[in-house]
Design a protein around this motif. Sequence first.
Motif, PDB file in Angstrom:
ATOM      1  N   SER A   1      -3.589  -6.252  -7.032  1.00  0.00           N
ATOM      2  CA  SER A   1      -2.954  -6.463  -5.730  1.00  0.00           C
ATOM      3  C   SER A   1      -2.724  -5.138  -5.019  1.00  0.00           C
ATOM      4  O   SER A   1      -2.941  -5.014  -3.803  1.00  0.00           O
ATOM      5  CB  SER A   1      -1.624  -7.203  -5.912  1.00  0.00           C
ATOM      6  N   GLN A   2      -2.271  -4.124  -5.766  1.00  0.00           N
ATOM      7  CA  GLN A   2      -2.013  -2.822  -5.155  1.00  0.00           C
ATOM      8  C   GLN A   2      -3.301  -2.181  -4.644  1.00  0.00           C
ATOM      9  O   GLN A   2      -3.335  -1.625  -3.537  1.00  0.00           O
ATOM     10  CB  GLN A   2      -1.326  -1.918  -6.173  1.00  0.00           C
ATOM     11  N   ILE A   3      -4.351  -2.261  -5.434  1.00  0.00           N
ATOM     12  CA  ILE A   3      -5.637  -1.703  -5.000  1.00  0.00           C
ATOM     13  C   ILE A   3      -6.190  -2.485  -3.812  1.00  0.00           C
ATOM     14  O   ILE A   3      -6.779  -1.903  -2.887  1.00  0.00           O
ATOM     15  CB  ILE A   3      -6.629  -1.702  -6.175  1.00  0.00           C
ATOM     16  N   SER A   4      -5.977  -3.796  -3.802  1.00  0.00           N
ATOM     17  CA  SER A   4      -6.483  -4.632  -2.705  1.00  0.00           C
ATOM     18  C   SER A   4      -5.836  -4.278  -1.378  1.00  0.00           C
ATOM     19  O   SER A   4      -6.439  -4.479  -0.318  1.00  0.00           O
ATOM     20  CB  SER A   4      -6.242  -6.113  -3.021  1.00  0.00           C
ATOM     21  N   LEU A   5      -4.597  -3.774  -1.410  1.00  0.00           N
ATOM     22  CA  LEU A   5      -3.964  -3.306  -0.178  1.00  0.00           C
ATOM     23  C   LEU A   5      -4.301  -1.851   0.100  1.00  0.00           C
ATOM     24  O   LEU A   5      -4.568  -1.478   1.241  1.00  0.00           O
ATOM     25  CB  LEU A   5      -2.447  -3.476  -0.264  1.00  0.00           C
ATOM     26  N   ALA A   6      -4.328  -1.019  -0.946  1.00  0.00           N
ATOM     27  CA  ALA A   6      -4.514   0.418  -0.747  1.00  0.00           C
ATOM     28  C   ALA A   6      -5.905   0.748  -0.210  1.00  0.00           C
ATOM     29  O   ALA A   6      -6.046   1.576   0.703  1.00  0.00           O
ATOM     30  CB  ALA A   6      -4.260   1.162  -2.057  1.00  0.00           C
ATOM     31  N   VAL A   7      -6.937   0.134  -0.769  1.00  0.00           N
ATOM     32  CA  VAL A   7      -8.306   0.464  -0.361  1.00  0.00           C
ATOM     33  C   VAL A   7      -8.556   0.164   1.124  1.00  0.00           C
ATOM     34  O   VAL A   7      -9.083   1.023   1.850  1.00  0.00           O
ATOM     35  CB  VAL A   7      -9.330  -0.265  -1.258  1.00  0.00           C
ATOM     36  N   PRO A   8      -8.188  -1.036   1.640  1.00  0.00           N
ATOM     37  CA  PRO A   8      -8.387  -1.258   3.082  1.00  0.00           C
ATOM     38  C   PRO A   8      -7.604  -0.291   3.957  1.00  0.00           C
ATOM     39  O   PRO A   8      -8.106   0.142   5.005  1.00  0.00           O
ATOM     40  CB  PRO A   8      -7.885  -2.704   3.278  1.00  0.00           C
ATOM     41  N   ILE A   9      -6.386   0.078   3.541  1.00  0.00           N
ATOM     42  CA  ILE A   9      -5.604   1.010   4.358  1.00  0.00           C
ATOM     43  C   ILE A   9      -6.256   2.389   4.371  1.00  0.00           C
ATOM     44  O   ILE A   9      -6.280   3.074   5.408  1.00  0.00           O
ATOM     45  CB  ILE A   9      -4.155   1.103   3.841  1.00  0.00           C
ATOM     46  N   ILE A  10      -6.799   2.810   3.235  1.00  0.00           N
ATOM     47  CA  ILE A  10      -7.502   4.103   3.200  1.00  0.00           C
ATOM     48  C   ILE A  10      -8.719   4.067   4.119  1.00  0.00           C
ATOM     49  O   ILE A  10      -8.999   5.033   4.845  1.00  0.00           O
ATOM     50  CB  ILE A  10      -7.907   4.440   1.750  1.00  0.00           C
ATOM     51  N   LEU A  11      -9.450   2.956   4.104  1.00  0.00           N
ATOM     52  CA  LEU A  11     -10.587   2.810   5.021  1.00  0.00           C
ATOM     53  C   LEU A  11     -10.126   2.833   6.470  1.00  0.00           C
ATOM     54  O   LEU A  11     -10.772   3.459   7.330  1.00  0.00           O
ATOM     55  CB  LEU A  11     -11.339   1.511   4.715  1.00  0.00           C
ATOM     56  N   LEU A  12      -8.996   2.170   6.745  1.00  0.00           N
ATOM     57  CA  LEU A  12      -8.457   2.177   8.110  1.00  0.00           C
ATOM     58  C   LEU A  12      -8.016   3.592   8.503  1.00  0.00           C
ATOM     59  O   LEU A  12      -8.117   3.970   9.679  1.00  0.00           O
ATOM     60  CB  LEU A  12      -7.279   1.210   8.216  1.00  0.00           C
TER      61      LEU A  12
END
Length: 270
Positions: A230-241
């Motif tokens: 769950s943490q990676i699923s939120l962190a990765v899109p935010i890093i891309l953003l």
Amino acid sequence: MSDYSYNQTKQPLLEHLIELRQRLLYSVIALFIGFLVCFYFAQDLFDFLVNPLAEILQRRGLEQGYRRMIFTDLTEVFFTHIKVAFFFGAFITCPIFLSQVWLFVAPGLYRHEKKAFMPFIIASPVLFFTGAALVYFAIFPLAWEFFLSFETQGMGDNLPIQLEAKVNEYLGLVMKLIFAFGLCFQLPVLMTLLARVGMASSEGMKSKRKYAIVGVFVVAAVFTPPDPLSQISLAVPIILLYEISIWMAYFVEKKRAETEEEVDRELYDE
């Protein structure tokens, strides 16, 4: 200041305040209508929010017994329906609110300012919806599977541990996650606006990338369940953003430099 000048200054201010009140009134009326419509379908909307959990419970099989959601306060379900109706009503009427904001500020903007401001009005609800869709379709199934893994069947003298989710507590958790993901997906809009007003720069964001990545994972740890997926699923899109925000800030700076050069050229020619 003469009475005439005072009246000229006061009158536009009163007109703006009257128009602002009118725009707010339209927004409140739209929200109220959206709330009434959603309240009529509140049970269906709540079932939609519960569906990720219900599917997992069905998939885990009937051997764990009859599964249900409970409420321990007589008014709990009623107020939960009100919260659901307000939540979805605010979501579907958000474009109306943004359009009223646009109609209020647009007359005071130059043409190039209108072109610059309009994409943010459009992008903001789209990004929020994207974040909400991500958490609903990707995060909820992973998170609920993680939490349900702590159930036990009970052996011998040990009592089984089974989930009996409370209606209002489940809704509170779901709304928290949806808002968290929706707000995090506003990052490109926020950073681009900061770059436009000169409070952030593409080079500055590049130099602070490593700190931003650490901060993203801290935010993900706070707003998501404690499982790594769950943490990676939120962190990765935010890093891309964040990377997208750097590019958007770069293009804003490039456009601003071209505009300044054009203005300087016109002044030099004169």
